[in-house]
Design an enzyme around this catalytic site. Structure first.
Site, PDB file in Angstrom:
ATOM      1  N   ASP A 123       0.824  -1.200   0.000  1.00 21.74           N
ATOM      2  CA  ASP A 123       0.000   0.000   0.000  1.00 21.74           C
ATOM      3  C   ASP A 123       0.870   1.267   0.000  1.00 21.74           C
ATOM      4  O   ASP A 123       1.833   1.357   0.765  1.00 21.74           O
ATOM      5  CB  ASP A 123      -0.884  -0.028   1.261  1.00 21.74           C
ATOM      6  CG  ASP A 123      -1.965   1.021   1.259  1.00 21.74           C
ATOM      7  OD1 ASP A 123      -2.800   0.995   0.337  1.00 21.74           O
ATOM      8  OD2 ASP A 123      -1.978   1.865   2.175  1.00 21.74           O
TER       9      ASP A 123
ATOM     10  N   GLU B   4      14.455 -15.477   1.034  1.00 21.90           N
ATOM     11  CA  GLU B   4      14.697 -16.498   2.066  1.00 21.90           C
ATOM     12  C   GLU B   4      13.671 -17.628   1.972  1.00 21.90           C
ATOM     13  O   GLU B   4      13.895 -18.725   2.461  1.00 21.90           O
ATOM     14  CB  GLU B   4      14.566 -15.882   3.478  1.00 21.90           C
ATOM     15  CG  GLU B   4      15.581 -14.810   3.822  1.00 21.90           C
ATOM     16  CD  GLU B   4      15.171 -14.019   5.080  1.00 21.90           C
ATOM     17  OE1 GLU B   4      14.226 -14.448   5.792  1.00 21.90           O
ATOM     18  OE2 GLU B   4      15.783 -12.965   5.312  1.00 21.90           O
TER      19      GLU B   4
HETATM   20  O1  TEU Z   1      -4.474   4.052  -1.571  1.00 20.69           O
HETATM   21  C1  TEU Z   1      -3.429   4.950  -1.743  1.00 20.69           C
HETATM   22  C2  TEU Z   1      -3.822   6.117  -2.457  1.00 20.69           C
HETATM   23  O2  TEU Z   1      -2.964   6.860  -2.857  1.00 20.69           O
HETATM   24  C3  TEU Z   1      -5.255   6.347  -2.625  1.00 20.69           C
HETATM   25  O3  TEU Z   1      -5.588   7.503  -1.979  1.00 20.69           O
HETATM   26  C4  TEU Z   1      -5.574   6.443  -4.031  1.00 20.69           C
HETATM   27  O4  TEU Z   1      -4.816   7.434  -4.638  1.00 20.69           O
HETATM   28  C5  TEU Z   1      -6.982   6.833  -4.209  1.00 20.69           C
HETATM   29  O5  TEU Z   1      -7.801   6.172  -3.321  1.00 20.69           O
HETATM   30  C6  TEU Z   1      -7.340   6.586  -5.634  1.00 20.69           C
HETATM   31  O6  TEU Z   1      -8.626   7.052  -5.880  1.00 20.69           O
HETATM   32  C7  TEU Z   1      -4.262   3.069  -0.641  1.00 20.69           C
HETATM   33  C8  TEU Z   1      -5.486   2.190  -0.545  1.00 20.69           C
HETATM   34  O7  TEU Z   1      -5.697   1.558  -1.766  1.00 20.69           O
HETATM   35  C9  TEU Z   1      -6.640   3.012  -0.097  1.00 20.69           C
HETATM   36  O8  TEU Z   1      -7.817   2.257  -0.030  1.00 20.69           O
HETATM   37  C10 TEU Z   1      -6.313   3.566   1.272  1.00 20.69           C
HETATM   38  O9  TEU Z   1      -7.347   4.413   1.689  1.00 20.69           O
HETATM   39  C11 TEU Z   1      -5.006   4.325   1.260  1.00 20.69           C
HETATM   40  O10 TEU Z   1      -3.968   3.609   0.635  1.00 20.69           O
HETATM   41  C12 TEU Z   1      -4.535   4.595   2.669  1.00 20.69           C
HETATM   42  O11 TEU Z   1      -4.060   3.419   3.232  1.00 20.69           O
END
Ligand code: TEU
Length: 567
Positions: free
Chosen positions: A210, A271
């Site tokens: 993420d 690993e």
């Molecule tokens: O998303 C990362 C992120 O950059 C998001 O904000 C994305 O750009 C946006 O939702 C696109 O429309 C990740 C996860 O996929 C998201 O669900 C989480 O909310 C976010 O990280 C925070 O952990």
């Protein structure tokens, strides 16, 4: 003919896999509380095996207060009671493996939940303490430190800093319940490496990382006057050539220091290589980074194996724009020996049938309110099926978001009082947010809650129109979207399209995306996608293998239809 990609010579599973994204809270509910869970997923895994995918990626199921639907992790080594237990996770992984499916889990390393033991300890400790040093606590600016340490904004809207009672501020690129970790701290690095080992020992085949571009911030945390807005693609300053503005720049994203972290994680995965097989486990970057040459840096040989190609997801409905994105994708990724990935939908964006039914087809609002102009459901689905069919022919790896195999549209009339996405609240209700793509799946047309849960409960209401999309209403029905996906995935496999090379074909109108794809020693397929408004002639004597809609039978390919032809 212009060759843009050579057939793949290597055979690791992640180079060609079709990976199905399960969003646990909305896939299938086993215990009847209206929220999906691990036993629900395990029971439905045969649906995915029958669909013909190679792997599943599950969004987070870890212990979490669920302020951002689980992307706020309070304990990386435990399952949230909402979703089950560690034994349920083991059973899910085992069942998937029995069915021949690889399992990819989500890792959220940029931030923890504010309820994580580390953050609670940081709050209880003094400024300058080692406990605070795991996060990005800073003194404020201005007299008495009443101003945040810099001007950064949260991706979800509002300031990226929150003040604690003793006057210090902490950074959160997302919700205030998601404090950012300090990745210059060796303790943070050691902890997350250990979390990787914890899940590798349980048998997972990979991790989706993420916000992979966000872990390291520019030293000194300087002010930034660009945008951090990655949620919405409707920037009024967007160029009119069919592309969204570049994303993922600024001092909080895509800093060179992130790559050293991924090299160390790659070593951790090595690993665990099974039976001497090299790279049997994969890391997948969720990095909203442009241009593609920057994204390719995440998948260099000693780093991750895949990165989501969001440049493809954000391409508007325009044949020239698609050709450009695809050509640039192969150029950038081939240069580092990484597979291309293709994705049209996920849990963060409006479902692609609805995006493709908007006035600007393919544009990317952050959710759709009932009071907004509504997508054209029929046209959007027709285009979505065409888009999917040409995506699934592209060499490399592809992602399918749960429910897209049913052709589900976005829920665009959710009552505001059921919304949960923090981006709805942090934009002060200006953006609807992502709940509309996260609605519980319809499995059985006639059942309460469309068969999502044994009690009929669903944590978000389903649109009335979804009964017609239910899996049981489509199974075995010729021409249904579910059968289209099954047929496409089966043919993709038998023709080895994932390992193919790709060449653009000449002699077709500009509005047609036309290519030939074939793996080494295979005949492959010719793919034609008509993104224009008028029918075009099919090549003389063409044999149609698969079409995204009924063909008129007069030797033409109608608008908004893709065909696979015998090569
Ligand atoms: O998303 C990362 C992120 O950059 C998001 O904000 C994305 O750009 C946006 O939702 C696109 O429309 C990740 C996860 O996929 C998201 O669900 C989480 O909310 C976010 O990280 C925070 O952990």
């Amino acid at each position: 003919m212009t060759i843009v990609h050579e057939p793949s010579a290597t055979s690791e599973w992640w180079r060609t896999a079709v990976i199905y994204q399960v969003y646990p809270r909305s896939f299938a509910d086993g215990d009847g509380d209206g929220v999906g869970d691990l036993p629900g997923i395990t029971a439905r895994l045969p649906h995915l095996a029958a669909l013909g995918v190679d792997a599943v990626w599950l969004s987070p199921f870890y212990r979490s207060p669920q302020r951002d639907a689980g992307y706020d992790v309070a304990d990386y080594r435990d399952i949230d009671p909402l979703f089950g237990t560690l034994a349920d996770a083991d059973a899910m992984i085992a069942r998937a493996h029995d069915l021949g499916l690889k399992v990819v889990v989500d890792l959220v390393p940029n931030h923890t939940s504010s309820e994580h033991a580390w953050f609670q300890a940081a709050l209880a400790a003094a400024p300058g303490s080692p406990e605070r040093g795991r996060y990005l606590f800073r003194d404020g600016r201005g007299h008495g430190g009443v101003e945040p340490p810099n001007n950064w904004r949260s991706v979800f809207g509002g300031p990226a800093w929150t003040r604690v009672p003793d006057g210090q501020w902490y950074l959160h690129l997302f919700d205030s319940s998601q404090p950012d970790l300090d990745w210059t701290n060796p303790e943070v690095r050691a902890e997350i490496e250990d979390v990787l080992r914890f899940w590798l020992r349980r048998g997972v085949d990979g991790f989706r990382i993420d916000v992979a571009h966000g872990l390291v911030k520019e030293a000194g945390l300087p002010d930034w006057f660009g945008t951090v807005e990655m949620v919405s693609g409707t920037d009024p300053g967007a160029p009119e050539d069919g592309q969204s503005p570049a994303f993922g720049s600024g001092p909080m994203f895509d800093q060179d220091g992130v790559h050293e972290i991924y090299r160390s994680w790659r070593a951790v995965l090595d690993e665990f290589d099974a039976g001497g097989e090299r790279r049997s486990r994969a890391l997948v970057a969720e990095a909203w980074v442009e241009p593609l040459s920057r994204l390719a840096r995440y998948v260099r040989d000693d780093e991750m194996q895949q990165a989501f190609n969001f440049s493809f997801l954000t391409t508007l409905w325009d044949a020239a724009a698609y050709r450009r994105t695809i050509t640039e994708s192969y150029a950038a990724l081939d240069a580092v020996g990484a597979p291309a990935t293709w994705v049209l939908s996920n849990h963060d964006v409006v479902r692609h049938p609805s995006r493709l039914g908007l006035a600007v087809p393919g544009s990317r609002p952050n959710g759709i309110f009932a009071t907004d102009p509504q997508p054209d459901e029929e046209l959007g689905l027709r285009r979505a099926r065409a888009a999917t069919l040409f995506m699934l022919a592209l060499p490399g790896s592809a992602y399918v978001y749960q429910g897209e195999e049913l052709g589900l549209p976005e829920h665009t009339s959710l009552p505001d009082d059921v919304r949960e996405d923090p981006s709805y609240f942090r934009t002060l209700h200006e953006e609807a947010g992502r709940d509309g793509c996260r609605v519980p799946l319809p499995w059985v047309a006639g059942a309460p809650g469309l068969g999502f849960s044994p009690t009929g409960r669903t944590w978000l209401p389903q649109p009335a129109s979804w009964a017609a999309y239910a899996a049981d209403a489509q199974a075995g029905v010729a021409g249904s979207t579910l059968e289209l996906y099954r047929a496409a995935l089966a043919l993709r496999r038998s023709l080895a399209l994932g390992a193919g090379g790709l060449a653009w074909l000449d002699g077709f109108p500009d509005d047609v995306v036309a290519f030939r794809t074939a793996a080494a020693g295979e005949t492959g397929a010719v793919v034609l996608a008509n993104l224009g408004t008028t029918p075009v002639a099919l090549p003389d004597g063409a044999t149609v293998l698969l079409a995204s809609a009924d063909l008129p039978g007069d030797g033409t390919l109608p608008a908004d239809v893709t065909v696979w032809l015998e090569a």
